[in-house]
Design a protein around this motif. Sequence first.
Motif, PDB file in Angstrom:
ATOM      1  N   ILE A 153       2.207  -6.429   3.193  1.00 37.20           N
ATOM      2  CA  ILE A 153       1.595  -7.532   3.912  1.00 37.20           C
ATOM      3  C   ILE A 153       1.633  -8.781   3.054  1.00 37.20           C
ATOM      4  N   ARG A 178      -0.610 -11.679   2.361  1.00 38.86           N
ATOM      5  CA  ARG A 178      -2.011 -12.029   2.578  1.00 38.86           C
ATOM      6  C   ARG A 178      -2.180 -13.494   3.017  1.00 38.86           C
ATOM      7  N   PRO A 218       0.651  -8.908  10.791  1.00 36.58           N
ATOM      8  CA  PRO A 218       0.094  -7.568  10.550  1.00 36.58           C
ATOM      9  C   PRO A 218       0.825  -6.832   9.437  1.00 36.58           C
ATOM     10  N   GLN A 219       0.233  -5.766   9.008  1.00 33.92           N
ATOM     11  CA  GLN A 219       0.812  -4.919   7.979  1.00 33.92           C
ATOM     12  C   GLN A 219       1.960  -4.115   8.602  1.00 33.92           C
ATOM     13  N   HIS A 220       3.086  -4.036   7.881  1.00 38.66           N
ATOM     14  CA  HIS A 220       4.238  -3.296   8.385  1.00 38.66           C
ATOM     15  C   HIS A 220       4.590  -2.162   7.447  1.00 38.66           C
ATOM     16  N   PHE A 221       5.016  -1.063   8.046  1.00 44.23           N
ATOM     17  CA  PHE A 221       5.303   0.149   7.294  1.00 44.23           C
ATOM     18  C   PHE A 221       6.797   0.398   7.152  1.00 44.23           C
ATOM     19  N   GLY A 222       7.142   1.042   6.040  1.00 47.60           N
ATOM     20  CA  GLY A 222       8.484   1.576   5.902  1.00 47.60           C
ATOM     21  C   GLY A 222       8.603   2.872   6.688  1.00 47.60           C
ATOM     22  N   ASN A 237      -0.798 -14.551   8.738  1.00 47.63           N
ATOM     23  CA  ASN A 237      -1.626 -13.823   9.675  1.00 47.63           C
ATOM     24  C   ASN A 237      -0.845 -12.681  10.316  1.00 47.63           C
ATOM     25  N   PHE A 246       0.851  -1.186   0.000  1.00 48.56           N
ATOM     26  CA  PHE A 246       0.000   0.000   0.000  1.00 48.56           C
ATOM     27  C   PHE A 246       0.893   1.244   0.000  1.00 48.56           C
TER      28      PHE A 246
END
Lengths: 109, 116
Positions: free
Chosen positions: B97, B99, B104-108, B102, B34
């Motif tokens: 992520i 998919r 979580p989504q991680h950010f830069g 399980n 994203f």
Amino acid sequence: DAKTTQPNSMESNEEEPVHLPCNHSTISGTDYIHWYRQLPSQGPEYVIHGLTSNVNNRMASLAIAEDRKSSTLILHRATLRDAAVYYCIKGTSYGKLTFGQGTILTVHP
Amino acid sequence: GAVVSQHPSWVICKSGTSVKIECRSLDFQATTMFWYRQFPKQSLMLMATSNEGSKATYEQGVEKDKFLINHASLTLSTLTVTSAHPEDSSFYLCSAIDRASNQPQHFGDGTRLSIL
């Protein structure tokens, strides 16, 4: 799709517990509650997420209301490094996250 | 833990230049990435969703010809800001992520873009 509702700001003293509330009255049955926090000029950091049951990890605890329309992020002993913007987000476990304005947490020494 | 790396951390360039930002997942396969934009003292705004091997899905109001997204591999997505202008100056962030997991989504850590 309505975002979650959080207080604009909260304050705490160091080494005291902090309870950050979040309202998500339009949550659907498949939506998780995610919490992220962000320091200035950094990307959001994952804190915790849950679906129905309360969750604990090394960073925090997440208490979810029985009707799932609200939740509370609990930092058991706040430190100065916990000062950040905390975002409560509802969404699927793998989908896009829609960020609201979050809660600015200030921790006093 | 999962790590997402963005490059460059900051960039300053002249108006009219095209700028490419890279987002890499370092220790997992990112089936979905994203891209977000964040203006000063504001929250993150989702720009687009990128699935590996397919075209990105853009949020309403985001110009796809202005913000080119490529997600050619499971570990790399790029955002190119074409013909950048001062109003494009912002903090750009990606998240990733897997998919199938399980996790979580991680950010830069974001890319600060300044257009002169």
